[in-house]
Design a protein around this motif. Sequence first.
Motif, PDB file in Angstrom:
ATOM      1  N   UNK A 152     -39.512  66.317  47.560  1.00  0.00           N
ATOM      2  CA  UNK A 152     -39.892  68.308  47.386  1.00  0.00           C
ATOM      3  C   UNK A 152     -40.774  67.966  48.397  1.00  0.00           C
ATOM      4  N   UNK A 153     -41.852  66.777  48.448  1.00  0.00           N
ATOM      5  CA  UNK A 153     -43.350  66.624  49.228  1.00  0.00           C
ATOM      6  C   UNK A 153     -42.509  66.247  50.932  1.00  0.00           C
ATOM      7  N   UNK A 154     -41.728  65.749  51.290  1.00  0.00           N
ATOM      8  CA  UNK A 154     -40.774  64.947  52.349  1.00  0.00           C
ATOM      9  C   UNK A 154     -39.832  66.369  52.967  1.00  0.00           C
ATOM     10  N   UNK A 155     -38.997  67.222  52.053  1.00  0.00           N
ATOM     11  CA  UNK A 155     -38.953  67.723  52.555  1.00  0.00           C
ATOM     12  C   UNK A 155     -39.054  69.257  52.922  1.00  0.00           C
ATOM     13  N   UNK A 156     -40.561  69.639  52.203  1.00  0.00           N
ATOM     14  CA  UNK A 156     -41.027  70.695  52.653  1.00  0.00           C
ATOM     15  C   UNK A 156     -41.741  69.866  54.407  1.00  0.00           C
ATOM     16  N   UNK A 185     -37.032  83.186  45.980  1.00  0.00           N
ATOM     17  CA  UNK A 185     -38.244  82.563  47.165  1.00  0.00           C
ATOM     18  C   UNK A 185     -37.939  81.378  48.165  1.00  0.00           C
ATOM     19  N   UNK A 186     -38.379  81.075  49.113  1.00  0.00           N
ATOM     20  CA  UNK A 186     -38.258  79.874  49.733  1.00  0.00           C
ATOM     21  C   UNK A 186     -39.686  78.766  49.689  1.00  0.00           C
ATOM     22  N   UNK A 187     -39.000  77.655  48.893  1.00  0.00           N
ATOM     23  CA  UNK A 187     -39.822  76.884  48.296  1.00  0.00           C
ATOM     24  C   UNK A 187     -39.675  76.456  47.082  1.00  0.00           C
ATOM     25  N   UNK A 188     -39.386  77.475  46.297  1.00  0.00           N
ATOM     26  CA  UNK A 188     -38.638  77.523  44.616  1.00  0.00           C
ATOM     27  C   UNK A 188     -37.602  76.442  44.660  1.00  0.00           C
ATOM     28  N   UNK A 189     -37.630  75.637  43.348  1.00  0.00           N
ATOM     29  CA  UNK A 189     -36.664  74.822  43.342  1.00  0.00           C
ATOM     30  C   UNK A 189     -36.495  74.575  42.185  1.00  0.00           C
ATOM     31  N   UNK A 190     -35.485  74.500  41.594  1.00  0.00           N
ATOM     32  CA  UNK A 190     -34.625  74.168  40.499  1.00  0.00           C
ATOM     33  C   UNK A 190     -33.721  72.855  40.101  1.00  0.00           C
ATOM     34  N   UNK A 191     -34.580  72.070  38.736  1.00  0.00           N
ATOM     35  CA  UNK A 191     -33.690  71.459  38.509  1.00  0.00           C
ATOM     36  C   UNK A 191     -33.192  71.010  37.087  1.00  0.00           C
ATOM     37  N   UNK A 192     -31.540  70.040  36.856  1.00  0.00           N
ATOM     38  CA  UNK A 192     -31.622  70.269  35.994  1.00  0.00           C
ATOM     39  C   UNK A 192     -30.884  68.920  35.515  1.00  0.00           C
ATOM     40  N   UNK A 193     -31.255  68.374  34.424  1.00  0.00           N
ATOM     41  CA  UNK A 193     -31.439  66.894  33.363  1.00  0.00           C
ATOM     42  C   UNK A 193     -29.908  66.496  33.894  1.00  0.00           C
ATOM     43  N   UNK A 194     -28.830  68.059  33.737  1.00  0.00           N
ATOM     44  CA  UNK A 194     -27.837  67.635  33.807  1.00  0.00           C
ATOM     45  C   UNK A 194     -26.796  68.618  34.324  1.00  0.00           C
ATOM     46  N   UNK A 195     -25.670  68.469  35.130  1.00  0.00           N
ATOM     47  CA  UNK A 195     -24.647  69.401  34.741  1.00  0.00           C
ATOM     48  C   UNK A 195     -23.457  69.512  35.037  1.00  0.00           C
ATOM     49  N   UNK A 233     -35.798  61.091  37.702  1.00  0.00           N
ATOM     50  CA  UNK A 233     -35.524  61.965  38.230  1.00  0.00           C
ATOM     51  C   UNK A 233     -35.733  62.992  38.946  1.00  0.00           C
ATOM     52  N   UNK A 234     -37.284  63.456  37.386  1.00  0.00           N
ATOM     53  CA  UNK A 234     -38.589  64.259  37.962  1.00  0.00           C
ATOM     54  C   UNK A 234     -39.078  63.778  38.443  1.00  0.00           C
ATOM     55  N   UNK A 235     -39.229  62.266  38.559  1.00  0.00           N
ATOM     56  CA  UNK A 235     -40.479  61.920  39.324  1.00  0.00           C
ATOM     57  C   UNK A 235     -40.058  61.355  41.231  1.00  0.00           C
ATOM     58  N   UNK A 236     -38.733  61.485  40.972  1.00  0.00           N
ATOM     59  CA  UNK A 236     -38.775  60.936  41.876  1.00  0.00           C
ATOM     60  C   UNK A 236     -38.139  62.885  42.915  1.00  0.00           C
ATOM     61  N   UNK A 237     -37.912  63.960  42.503  1.00  0.00           N
ATOM     62  CA  UNK A 237     -37.758  65.074  42.807  1.00  0.00           C
ATOM     63  C   UNK A 237     -39.483  65.113  43.478  1.00  0.00           C
ATOM     64  N   UNK A 281     -29.560  67.834  58.269  1.00  0.00           N
ATOM     65  CA  UNK A 281     -30.000  66.444  58.823  1.00  0.00           C
ATOM     66  C   UNK A 281     -31.450  66.480  58.207  1.00  0.00           C
ATOM     67  N   UNK A 282     -32.704  67.238  57.790  1.00  0.00           N
ATOM     68  CA  UNK A 282     -33.949  67.941  57.557  1.00  0.00           C
ATOM     69  C   UNK A 282     -33.279  67.140  56.000  1.00  0.00           C
ATOM     70  N   UNK A 283     -32.643  67.213  55.161  1.00  0.00           N
ATOM     71  CA  UNK A 283     -32.324  66.968  54.135  1.00  0.00           C
ATOM     72  C   UNK A 283     -31.879  65.303  53.855  1.00  0.00           C
ATOM     73  N   UNK A 284     -30.754  65.475  54.552  1.00  0.00           N
ATOM     74  CA  UNK A 284     -30.972  63.936  55.074  1.00  0.00           C
ATOM     75  C   UNK A 284     -32.467  62.712  55.118  1.00  0.00           C
ATOM     76  N   UNK A 285     -32.825  63.065  55.525  1.00  0.00           N
ATOM     77  CA  UNK A 285     -34.467  62.269  56.220  1.00  0.00           C
ATOM     78  C   UNK A 285     -35.379  62.525  55.184  1.00  0.00           C
ATOM     79  N   UNK A 286     -35.292  63.981  54.787  1.00  0.00           N
ATOM     80  CA  UNK A 286     -35.863  63.923  53.482  1.00  0.00           C
ATOM     81  C   UNK A 286     -35.724  62.553  51.874  1.00  0.00           C
ATOM     82  N   UNK A 287     -34.060  62.684  52.190  1.00  0.00           N
ATOM     83  CA  UNK A 287     -33.587  62.183  50.985  1.00  0.00           C
ATOM     84  C   UNK A 287     -34.074  60.175  51.239  1.00  0.00           C
TER      85      UNK A 287
END
Length: 233
Positions: free
Chosen positions: A157-161, A24-34, A149-153, A72-78
């Motif tokens: 995520x709020x900026x991205x939305x 679903x739109x709005x779902x985020x997955x974060x991994x501590x490492x890949x 990383x969790x605090x940054x996300x 551009x949306x992602x770049x601006x949010x970051x």
Amino acid sequence: MENVAETASTNADLKALSLSGSAPEGFWLRAAQQTGGVGRRGRKWESPQGNLYCSTVIDIRPSDPPPSSLSFVAGLAVHAAIRAALPDVPMLLKWPNDVLVSDSKICGILLERVKDQVVVGIGVNVAVAPEVEGRSVTSLAAEGAEIDAAGFLDKLSREFEACVTEWRNAGLAPILEKWQSLAHPVGMAVTTSDHGGEKITGEFAGLQADGALRLRKADGTLIEIRAGDISIG
Ligand code: BTN
């Protein structure tokens, strides 16, 4: 939001979920490492513990701007999330979706289309700055930020939305205007390469309405670049 200790690639996971119709739109997955982080153009994305590796999905609605403009949306949010953590460092957006801090790469953004959704993957050097061939690199920690990383996300995520909502409701023009105000200025020297790998140099001549980069060559010819990487300066 789901947090996992390790996965091959959060983008690969969300692409699989999207294909099965359960992202679903709005779902985020974060991994501590890949263990198999993927970068643009098939490159590998080094993904040690401490940095941010996350992906989300956006539904493509018929009235939306072009899906590729989510770059551009992602770049601006970051950019906004980094600015909140580092109020004073020099920052610059670089076409199409790079965010430079102190002239160095600090993040990577990878968009992947799956049917009528786009998976947006974002990696941010929070604690460490793995080498990237041909680029100088930095991290939030190296620049003096005290955030994990969790605090940054949480902020990202709020900026991205907020940025996606503007992209949908107000269209691409105000997004590109904001992007340009934070990016390399018109007239700056730009180098890219064509499909055959031949170098093209010129100056940045602004963006097309769809986000393509306009490059003016020394002989005055204007060319449009829709895909690829550029170097500036
Ligand atoms: C780039 O080449 O600059 C883009 C790198 C994108 C890396 C992120 S990390 C989270 C997500 N999962 C991946 O495998 N890649 C993206």
